[in-house]
Design an enzyme around this catalytic site. Sequence first.
Site, PDB file in Angstrom:
ATOM      1  N   LYS A 276       0.770  -1.284  -0.060  1.00 54.81           N
ATOM      2  CA  LYS A 276       0.070   0.037  -0.004  1.00 54.81           C
ATOM      3  C   LYS A 276       0.741   1.158  -0.016  1.00 54.81           C
ATOM      4  O   LYS A 276       2.015   1.194   0.715  1.00 54.81           O
ATOM      5  CB  LYS A 276      -0.768   0.097   1.170  1.00 54.81           C
ATOM      6  CG  LYS A 276      -2.005  -1.136   1.228  1.00 54.81           C
ATOM      7  CD  LYS A 276      -2.750  -0.953   2.454  1.00 54.81           C
ATOM      8  CE  LYS A 276      -3.765  -2.081   2.582  1.00 54.81           C
ATOM      9  NZ  LYS A 276      -4.887  -1.879   1.507  1.00 54.81           N
ATOM     10  N   ASP A 347      -2.756  -7.775  -1.822  1.00 51.77           N
ATOM     11  CA  ASP A 347      -3.412  -6.955  -1.042  1.00 51.77           C
ATOM     12  C   ASP A 347      -4.781  -7.233  -0.949  1.00 51.77           C
ATOM     13  O   ASP A 347      -5.616  -6.376  -0.217  1.00 51.77           O
ATOM     14  CB  ASP A 347      -3.076  -5.392  -1.574  1.00 51.77           C
ATOM     15  CG  ASP A 347      -3.812  -4.289  -0.762  1.00 51.77           C
ATOM     16  OD1 ASP A 347      -3.732  -4.707   0.647  1.00 51.77           O
ATOM     17  OD2 ASP A 347      -3.995  -3.241  -0.842  1.00 51.77           O
ATOM     18  N   ARG A 351      -9.932 -11.788   1.979  1.00 50.23           N
ATOM     19  CA  ARG A 351     -10.807 -12.904   1.301  1.00 50.23           C
ATOM     20  C   ARG A 351     -10.252 -14.045   1.613  1.00 50.23           C
ATOM     21  O   ARG A 351     -10.802 -15.143   1.714  1.00 50.23           O
ATOM     22  CB  ARG A 351     -11.187 -12.575  -0.059  1.00 50.23           C
ATOM     23  CG  ARG A 351     -10.116 -12.369  -1.014  1.00 50.23           C
ATOM     24  CD  ARG A 351     -10.469 -11.683  -2.119  1.00 50.23           C
ATOM     25  NE  ARG A 351     -10.674 -10.177  -2.020  1.00 50.23           N
ATOM     26  CZ  ARG A 351     -11.018  -9.544  -2.821  1.00 50.23           C
ATOM     27  NH1 ARG A 351     -11.226  -9.892  -4.395  1.00 50.23           N
ATOM     28  NH2 ARG A 351     -11.080  -7.999  -2.700  1.00 50.23           N
TER      29      ARG A 351
END
Length: 497
Positions: A276, A347, A351
């Site tokens: 990020k 990233d 999930r």
Amino acid sequence: MQLQTVPTAIPDWSGDLLAIAVFQTEGTLTLTDPYTTLDQRLNGLLQELINEGEFQGKSGTSLLMRLLPNFPLKKLLLVGLGNREDFNLEALRRTAATIARTARRERAKTLGMALPHETLEAADAAQAIAEGVILALHSDVRFKTDPEARKLLPYPEVVTLLGLGEQTAALTRAQQICDGVILARELVNAPANEVTPVTLAETAQQLAATYGLTAKILEREDCGALGMGAFLGVAQASDLPPKFIHLTYTSPGTVHRKIALVGKGLTFDSGGLNLKTQGGIETMKMDMGGAAAVLGTAKVLGQLKPPGIEVHFIIAATENMISGRALHPGDILTASNGKTIEVNNTDAEGRLTLADALVYAEKLGVDAIVDLATLTGACIVALGDNIAGLWSNNAELAQALQKASDRCGEKFWQMPLENKYFEAMKSQVADMKNTGPRSAGSITAALFLQQFVDHTPWAHLDIAGPVWTEKEDGYNNPCGTGYPVRTLVEWLCSLSS
């Protein structure tokens, strides 16, 4: 702070600050009973000030006045409720929050609140008002050393609800629910060097010991034995051990419904090798907002002890970090149901952890599974900061969650499970990729999760927007909001009735 209800008539209450909430009128507000009695005791001063300020009771407006030195009230606050037809429990919560914050700013030790309940049940109104007060006055100053940050915290000392009858049970329930919301808020607010996967596991164990729940913590080796390759793939880069948390509430007596709540538990998300950038990484301590809400809900149920239900609280807790052991883009992981996943974006890790948690939850033989996760920025783009996305394979479950959210003022919007979109997530080398194209990102994320639930009624809540706020909003203060603990509690308690 002490919350109470008393039978005292509104004009007879005495203290530092009396707050009166009124509905909007076409012109300047004209007082009616019981406020006319109060105005008479003030020799018409209240109506005079209303006329001078042209106060109409519009939502978000207020009028504060200091009274005569010899009067038993020091200050009087008028707050607008807006249109009568828009009145509901959420309006009460937000109005109560406005009043509570004003009382704190004015250093009022005693606060009286006269809010209408119209067609609402008095107990529901009392609970909503109390929730608004408690949550608005919650101030997380754990990491502040300046005494200035604490100087207003003692105010108010006593809050009295007028005109609602005896409501001790409702006030107790409100406090217990807010305890869970505040736990969730403070877990989210704390930095990643304070709240780690180990911390979440310890919190679960403390809840179990305090409230009679059962806690099971699976270590890395246990998860490996269960084939949790997706979860462990995310965890492999961190120096901190992952923790798979399974907390259970079982009600006394016969159990009629079994539910699993699955919370995303990324205590820090660097993005992995798909790192990020600045502007996106600073707040990634909040990526365990789903786990925080699950633990907050567990705390509430442990206190309320609703009958007839068994609830499993499941969290796959880890960090998503960078190191020589980190997942590479292109790596293939095998989840605990045997499905293979090509990781095309490190990233999109939440999930992956949820995949194994959902498989684990379904094997418990529950009647429904609800997962909640700060999963996608795409959901914020679609619905903004105040509304969570809801996906479900079961209309009855979705409707029940919507009904609970409506009562609690925590907004959901149902989104489609458009199966055609999953075509774009198919991999040339594995069963699926972990992300799809840029468009419909929140939908493809939900479709990915659906691959790990075979037949059980399931709902996915993408809470990336409302779990955090940068500014004061209603009863929410900047930082974590504790969303959606109140909705989950409302829904679970509805199953027990």
